[in-house]
Write a protein that holds these residues in place. Structure first.
Motif, short mmCIF file in Angstrom:
data_model
loop_
_atom_site.label_atom_id
_atom_site.label_comp_id
_atom_site.label_asym_id
_atom_site.label_seq_id
_atom_site.Cartn_x
_atom_site.Cartn_y
_atom_site.Cartn_z
N VAL A 2 1.17 9.35 -11.06
CA VAL A 2 1.78 8.55 -12.13
C VAL A 2 1.55 9.34 -13.42
O VAL A 2 0.42 9.72 -13.71
CB VAL A 2 1.12 7.16 -12.25
CG1 VAL A 2 1.72 6.38 -13.42
CG2 VAL A 2 1.26 6.36 -10.96
N VAL A 42 2.58 6.26 -18.82
CA VAL A 42 2.49 5.56 -17.52
C VAL A 42 3.88 5.45 -16.91
O VAL A 42 4.53 4.40 -16.94
CB VAL A 42 1.81 4.18 -17.62
CG1 VAL A 42 1.55 3.60 -16.23
CG2 VAL A 42 0.50 4.27 -18.41
N VAL A 80 5.91 5.67 -13.49
CA VAL A 80 5.74 5.58 -12.04
C VAL A 80 6.99 6.17 -11.37
O VAL A 80 8.10 5.74 -11.65
CB VAL A 80 5.55 4.12 -11.61
CG1 VAL A 80 5.42 4.01 -10.09
CG2 VAL A 80 4.31 3.53 -12.29
N THR A 85 -5.33 9.04 -13.13
CA THR A 85 -5.03 7.98 -12.16
C THR A 85 -6.13 7.77 -11.13
O THR A 85 -6.12 6.76 -10.41
CB THR A 85 -3.73 8.30 -11.42
OG1 THR A 85 -3.82 9.60 -10.81
CG2 THR A 85 -2.54 8.27 -12.35
N THR A 132 -5.63 2.76 -10.49
CA THR A 132 -4.40 2.13 -10.02
C THR A 132 -4.64 1.06 -8.96
O THR A 132 -3.70 0.53 -8.39
CB THR A 132 -3.42 3.17 -9.46
OG1 THR A 132 -3.91 3.69 -8.22
CG2 THR A 132 -3.19 4.30 -10.45
N LEU A 147 2.65 2.77 -4.36
CA LEU A 147 3.20 3.92 -5.08
C LEU A 147 3.77 4.98 -4.16
O LEU A 147 4.69 5.71 -4.53
CB LEU A 147 2.09 4.56 -5.95
CG LEU A 147 1.46 3.66 -7.01
CD1 LEU A 147 0.30 4.39 -7.68
CD2 LEU A 147 2.49 3.24 -8.03
N ASP A 198 6.09 -0.32 -16.76
CA ASP A 198 5.64 0.36 -15.54
C ASP A 198 4.17 0.05 -15.37
O ASP A 198 3.40 0.08 -16.35
CB ASP A 198 5.81 1.88 -15.65
CG ASP A 198 7.24 2.33 -15.42
OD1 ASP A 198 8.06 1.51 -14.96
OD2 ASP A 198 7.55 3.50 -15.70
N ALA A 254 0.58 0.36 -12.60
CA ALA A 254 -0.12 0.72 -11.37
C ALA A 254 -1.57 0.35 -11.59
O ALA A 254 -2.32 1.09 -12.22
CB ALA A 254 0.03 2.21 -11.06
#
Length: 400
Positions: free
Chosen positions: A187, A193, A195, A222, A227, A238, A328, A330
């Motif tokens: 990411v 950020v 994705v 990340t 995440t 993801l 976005d 995560a």
């Protein structure tokens, strides 16, 4: 003159002007809160750029660093220490693969080590992505796409091809039999950020396998639960499961104590040999003890699950006002695209009202709070968020 201004003046007179004037002079922190030099309190939704995984002053981290420093602080890499070996073993176990670890002091240094590792393949071509950020040293900078960062220091080392992030076809077309490695953030962080589409990392793995190139995943921002899984490339939301050859880590790994890691997996673990690379402070026992405490605490307090759960709540809060076009997310890594290019103004208003945010572009915000963020913290921000955005929309004296 208040304490804040005095410290700003001293800063300007003593430190190189690489960052511009500091937004604040911070004096202390506890949990997800920090206080400035004048005693004003803020909710930290920035986390030292995704570093303070356990927040500020977590007892487990303080205890681990104190006990290790009282026992053995530094020995150089002529010698090994128990925390160094234990941390390397722990990271390999979390990655679920055979490999070897090279410890550094930062993410940039981890990426610099990985860059040198790719040269040991006998190839020099690398594929990176537009919007990527991998660091500021010359090698890491060569893989960082932003022209403003690169231009003052060119020519940079290496033969690097940049392709649009998330475009599997463009990536596959750029990889050849001369490619040493493809380097990707699972990411993108500095870009705000971002994705990628599901399947993007799998397509990258396939492109690398087709041409004998290494897949290098930069998990500096990340990794370590950010995440909702230990590493973003392990997160089923993801990506499908994907095998990396090199993984680079830092930021959240030490919870605020400087440490990074370049992890070579499979055959890539043997590419760096004695004399190829080195570091004086990398892998020192205090930093490794801190990292072990971070990993232990994430497990003991269920922070992977909390990152995933609270991240969804934070994303919902951020997305609700009409000024936010898209989000976005995560885990506790959330990016917001604003309708107007007033992200810097939003950050300023938020700071005035006691919240620390980060803008990564004219209309882009990045949230990376501690994994220990509590629901009351989140509710406090939720109650203030629409008002912050509304105030940021109002004309200022500078606009007149």
């Amino acid at each position: 003159m208040n304490d804040q201004q005095q410290w700003r003046d001293r800063y300007a007179g003593a430190l190189m002007n690489t960052f511009g004037p500091p937004r604040l002079v911070l004096a202390r922190g506890s949990g997800a809160r920090v206080w400035d030099a004048d005693g004003k309190e803020y909710l930290d939704l920035f986390g030292g750029i995704a570093v303070n995984a356990l927040g500020h002053g977590h007892p487990a981290l303080v205890r681990a660093v104190t006990e290790q420093l009282e026992t053995l602080g530094h020995v150089s890499n002529f010698f090994a220490t128990e925390p160094q070996v234990a941390l390397a073993e722990r990271l390999l176990a979390l990655l679920g693969a055979e490999g070897r670890v090279f410890f550094t002091n930062s993410g940039t240094e981890a990426n610099e080590a990985a860059f040198k590792l790719t040269r040991r393949t006998g190839r020099t071509h690398l594929v990176a992505t537009e919007g990527a950020f991998h660091g500021r040293t010359m090698g890491a900078l060569a893989l960082t796409a932003k022209e403003a960062y690169r231009a003052p220091f060119e020519p940079l080392p290496g033969h690097v091809t940049f392709v649009p992030y998330g475009d599997s076809a463009a990536l596959a077309a750029a990889v050849t039999d001369e490619t040493a490695a493809v380097v990707l953030e699972p990411v993108q962080g500095e870009a705000g950020v971002v994705v990628p589409p599901h399947g993007y990392l799998t397509a990258a793995r396939e492109a690398c396998d087709a041409h004998g190139a290494l897949l290098w995943l930069d998990e500096v921002q990340t990794g370590i639960g950010r995440t909702g899984t230990w590493f973003a490339h392990q997160n089923p939301a993801l990506s499908e499961p994907v095998r990396a050859d090199v993984v680079t880590l830092a930021k959240g790994l030490g919870g605020g104590i400087p440490i990074g890691a370049c992890v070579g997996l499979g055959e890539a673990a043997t590419l760096l040999e004695p004399g190829n690379h080195g570091t004086t402070f990398g892998g020192n026992p205090v930093a490794c003890a801190a990292a072990l405490a971070v990993l232990d605490t994430i497990e003991a307090e269920g922070l992977l699950e909390e990152s995933a759960r609270l991240g969804k709540l934070l994303a919902d809060v951020v997305e609700e006002p009409e000024q936010v076009v898209s989000v976005d997310a995560a885990g506790l890594f959330v990016g917001a695209q604003l309708a107007a290019d007033n992200a810097a103004r939003v950050v300023a208003v938020a700071q005035e009202r006691g919240f620390l945010l980060n803008n990564t572009g004219p209309g882009r915000l990045r949230f990376a709070p501690p994994l220990t963020l509590g629901e009351p913290d989140l509710q406090e921000f939720a109650d203030a968020w629409a008002g912050i955005l509304g105030a940021a929309d109002q004309p200022t004296t500078e606009d007149a």
